[in-house]
Design a protein around this motif. Structure first.
Motif, PDB file in Angstrom:
ATOM      1  N   SER A 167       0.839  -1.198   0.000  1.00 59.68           N
ATOM      2  CA  SER A 167       0.000   0.000   0.000  1.00 59.68           C
ATOM      3  C   SER A 167       0.875   1.250   0.000  1.00 59.68           C
ATOM      4  CB  SER A 167      -0.919  -0.016   1.224  1.00 59.68           C
ATOM      5  OG  SER A 167      -1.788   1.073   1.185  1.00 59.68           O
ATOM      6  N   ARG A 168       1.922   1.252   0.831  1.00 59.73           N
ATOM      7  CA  ARG A 168       2.845   2.396   0.862  1.00 59.73           C
ATOM      8  C   ARG A 168       3.584   2.534  -0.467  1.00 59.73           C
ATOM      9  NH1 ARG A 168       3.417   0.610   6.270  1.00 59.73           N
ATOM     10  NH2 ARG A 168       5.200  -0.704   5.761  1.00 59.73           N
ATOM     11  N   LEU A 169       4.011   1.400  -1.046  1.00 55.66           N
ATOM     12  CA  LEU A 169       4.704   1.435  -2.338  1.00 55.66           C
ATOM     13  C   LEU A 169       3.808   1.992  -3.437  1.00 55.66           C
ATOM     14  CD1 LEU A 169       6.774  -1.845  -2.777  1.00 55.66           C
ATOM     15  CD2 LEU A 169       7.567   0.481  -3.122  1.00 55.66           C
ATOM     16  N   ILE A 206       2.803   5.528  -7.491  1.00 57.43           N
ATOM     17  CA  ILE A 206       1.696   5.783  -8.419  1.00 57.43           C
ATOM     18  C   ILE A 206       0.959   7.042  -7.962  1.00 57.43           C
ATOM     19  CG2 ILE A 206      -0.413   4.860  -9.435  1.00 57.43           C
ATOM     20  CD1 ILE A 206       0.745   2.042  -8.891  1.00 57.43           C
ATOM     21  N   LYS A 207       1.015   8.058  -8.786  1.00 57.73           N
ATOM     22  CA  LYS A 207       0.430   9.357  -8.446  1.00 57.73           C
ATOM     23  C   LYS A 207      -1.090   9.254  -8.336  1.00 57.73           C
ATOM     24  CE  LYS A 207       4.031  11.689 -10.961  1.00 57.73           C
ATOM     25  NZ  LYS A 207       4.426  12.074 -12.287  1.00 57.73           N
ATOM     26  N   PRO A 208      -1.706  10.082  -7.471  1.00 63.53           N
ATOM     27  CA  PRO A 208      -3.170  10.111  -7.382  1.00 63.53           C
ATOM     28  C   PRO A 208      -3.779  10.415  -8.752  1.00 63.53           C
ATOM     29  CG  PRO A 208      -2.202  11.335  -5.568  1.00 63.53           C
ATOM     30  CD  PRO A 208      -1.085  10.979  -6.513  1.00 63.53           C
ATOM     31  N   GLY A 209      -4.780   9.647  -9.116  1.00 58.22           N
ATOM     32  CA  GLY A 209      -5.448   9.824 -10.400  1.00 58.22           C
ATOM     33  C   GLY A 209      -4.852   8.998 -11.523  1.00 58.22           C
ATOM     34  N   VAL A 211      -6.117  -0.293  -2.154  1.00 61.54           N
ATOM     35  CA  VAL A 211      -5.968  -1.224  -1.025  1.00 61.54           C
ATOM     36  C   VAL A 211      -6.165  -2.659  -1.493  1.00 61.54           C
ATOM     37  CG1 VAL A 211      -6.956  -1.921   1.191  1.00 61.54           C
ATOM     38  CG2 VAL A 211      -6.654   0.490   0.674  1.00 61.54           C
ATOM     39  N   LEU A 212      -7.130  -2.875  -2.373  1.00 62.07           N
ATOM     40  CA  LEU A 212      -7.380  -4.231  -2.874  1.00 62.07           C
ATOM     41  C   LEU A 212      -6.184  -4.751  -3.669  1.00 62.07           C
ATOM     42  CD1 LEU A 212     -11.104  -3.897  -3.965  1.00 62.07           C
ATOM     43  CD2 LEU A 212     -10.187  -4.832  -1.840  1.00 62.07           C
ATOM     44  N   PHE A 213      -5.574  -3.883  -4.459  1.00 66.51           N
ATOM     45  CA  PHE A 213      -4.381  -4.289  -5.207  1.00 66.51           C
ATOM     46  C   PHE A 213      -3.247  -4.652  -4.246  1.00 66.51           C
ATOM     47  CE2 PHE A 213      -6.215  -1.423  -8.611  1.00 66.51           C
ATOM     48  CZ  PHE A 213      -6.616  -2.461  -9.431  1.00 66.51           C
ATOM     49  N   ALA A 214      -3.093  -3.861  -3.188  1.00 66.29           N
ATOM     50  CA  ALA A 214      -2.044  -4.136  -2.199  1.00 66.29           C
ATOM     51  C   ALA A 214      -2.278  -5.493  -1.530  1.00 66.29           C
ATOM     52  CB  ALA A 214      -2.004  -3.024  -1.148  1.00 66.29           C
ATOM     53  N   ILE A 215      -3.537  -5.790  -1.207  1.00 66.90           N
ATOM     54  CA  ILE A 215      -3.869  -7.072  -0.581  1.00 66.90           C
ATOM     55  C   ILE A 215      -3.607  -8.218  -1.553  1.00 66.90           C
ATOM     56  CG2 ILE A 215      -5.771  -8.486   0.314  1.00 66.90           C
ATOM     57  CD1 ILE A 215      -6.950  -5.828   1.462  1.00 66.90           C
ATOM     58  N   ARG A 264      -0.633  -3.712 -14.600  1.00 72.22           N
ATOM     59  CA  ARG A 264       0.003  -2.401 -14.766  1.00 72.22           C
ATOM     60  C   ARG A 264       0.702  -1.980 -13.472  1.00 72.22           C
ATOM     61  NH1 ARG A 264      -1.346   3.237 -15.650  1.00 72.22           N
ATOM     62  NH2 ARG A 264      -3.268   3.083 -14.472  1.00 72.22           N
ATOM     63  N   ILE A 265       0.041  -2.198 -12.346  1.00 72.57           N
ATOM     64  CA  ILE A 265       0.620  -1.857 -11.046  1.00 72.57           C
ATOM     65  C   ILE A 265       1.854  -2.709 -10.779  1.00 72.57           C
ATOM     66  CG2 ILE A 265       0.214  -1.974  -8.546  1.00 72.57           C
ATOM     67  CD1 ILE A 265      -2.703  -1.119  -9.203  1.00 72.57           C
ATOM     68  N   GLU A 266       1.757  -3.998 -11.070  1.00 71.45           N
ATOM     69  CA  GLU A 266       2.910  -4.891 -10.888  1.00 71.45           C
ATOM     70  C   GLU A 266       4.103  -4.406 -11.698  1.00 71.45           C
ATOM     71  OE1 GLU A 266       0.859  -9.229 -10.142  1.00 71.45           O
ATOM     72  OE2 GLU A 266       1.099  -8.517 -12.183  1.00 71.45           O
ATOM     73  N   ASN A 267       3.830  -3.976 -12.906  1.00 68.90           N
ATOM     74  CA  ASN A 267       4.911  -3.493 -13.781  1.00 68.90           C
ATOM     75  C   ASN A 267       5.546  -2.234 -13.196  1.00 68.90           C
ATOM     76  OD1 ASN A 267       6.417  -3.944 -16.134  1.00 68.90           O
ATOM     77  ND2 ASN A 267       5.283  -2.356 -17.200  1.00 68.90           N
ATOM     78  N   ILE A 268       4.729  -1.314 -12.728  1.00 72.41           N
ATOM     79  CA  ILE A 268       5.238  -0.069 -12.149  1.00 72.41           C
ATOM     80  C   ILE A 268       6.061  -0.359 -10.900  1.00 72.41           C
ATOM     81  CG2 ILE A 268       4.553   2.073 -10.975  1.00 72.41           C
ATOM     82  CD1 ILE A 268       2.117   2.134 -12.931  1.00 72.41           C
TER      83      ILE A 268
END
Length: 161
Positions: free
Chosen positions: A22-24, A29-32, A42-46, A74-78
């Motif tokens: 969640s912190r990462l 990843i910028k807001p928006g 939060v769901l992605f972090a979980i 996409r999040i995993e890649n970032i």
């Protein structure tokens, strides 16, 4: 913690890892930037924490909204965590067609990748590449270009691969 409780997740290691992710996510990843998926940070972090701790991801978490898997990739890649994604040539065949004519050839290509890399094909790029190369043998040029675009977009891969 509320989300973990709602999903019946009580593993302390998963909770700690979810907080880290969640912190990462907030840091990298910028807001928006996640657009429609912004509320699902939060769901992605979980999800990432469960997979990093080799725990099963509840099906109700994965089906949270349309496009969840693509946003997660996409999040995993970032975050540099793309190795957590699990994609198989069979799943690609189900999603993009070609179970009977593409998947068998893609499986053979994947075996060749495994031999060449001494078994290290944990990055999903290998499954996607094997599927694409097999599809290229049976599809025309226009279909191949469309498939390539779709695969790169859906699996958040660099077009230079």
């Amino acid at each position: 913690k509320k989300w973990l409780a709602d999903l019946n997740i009580t593993n302390r290691e998963v909770e700690t890892k979810a907080q880290e992710y969640s912190r990462l996510i907030d840091l990298k990843i910028k807001p928006g930037q996640l657009k429609k998926a912004e509320g699902a940070r939060v769901l992605f972090a979980i999800d990432l924490a469960l997979r990093a701790c080799s725990q099963e991801v509840p099906s109700n978490l994965r089906g949270t909204f349309k496009g969840y898997a693509e946003e997660l990739a996409r999040i995993e890649n970032i975050l540099g965590e793309r190795h957590l994604s699990e994609v198989s040539v069979k799943e690609l065949g189900v999603k993009h067609g070609g179970l009977s004519d593409i998947v068998p050839n893609a499986s053979k290509l994947l075996e060749a990748f495994i031999c060449r890399t001494r078994g290290n094909v944990s990055d999903p790029v290998y499954q996607v590449a094997a599927y694409f190369l097999a599809a290229k043998q049976v599809k025309n040029a226009r279909e191949t270009r469309a498939l390539k675009t779709e695969l790169l977009k859906n699996h958040n891969m660099n077009p230079s691969h």
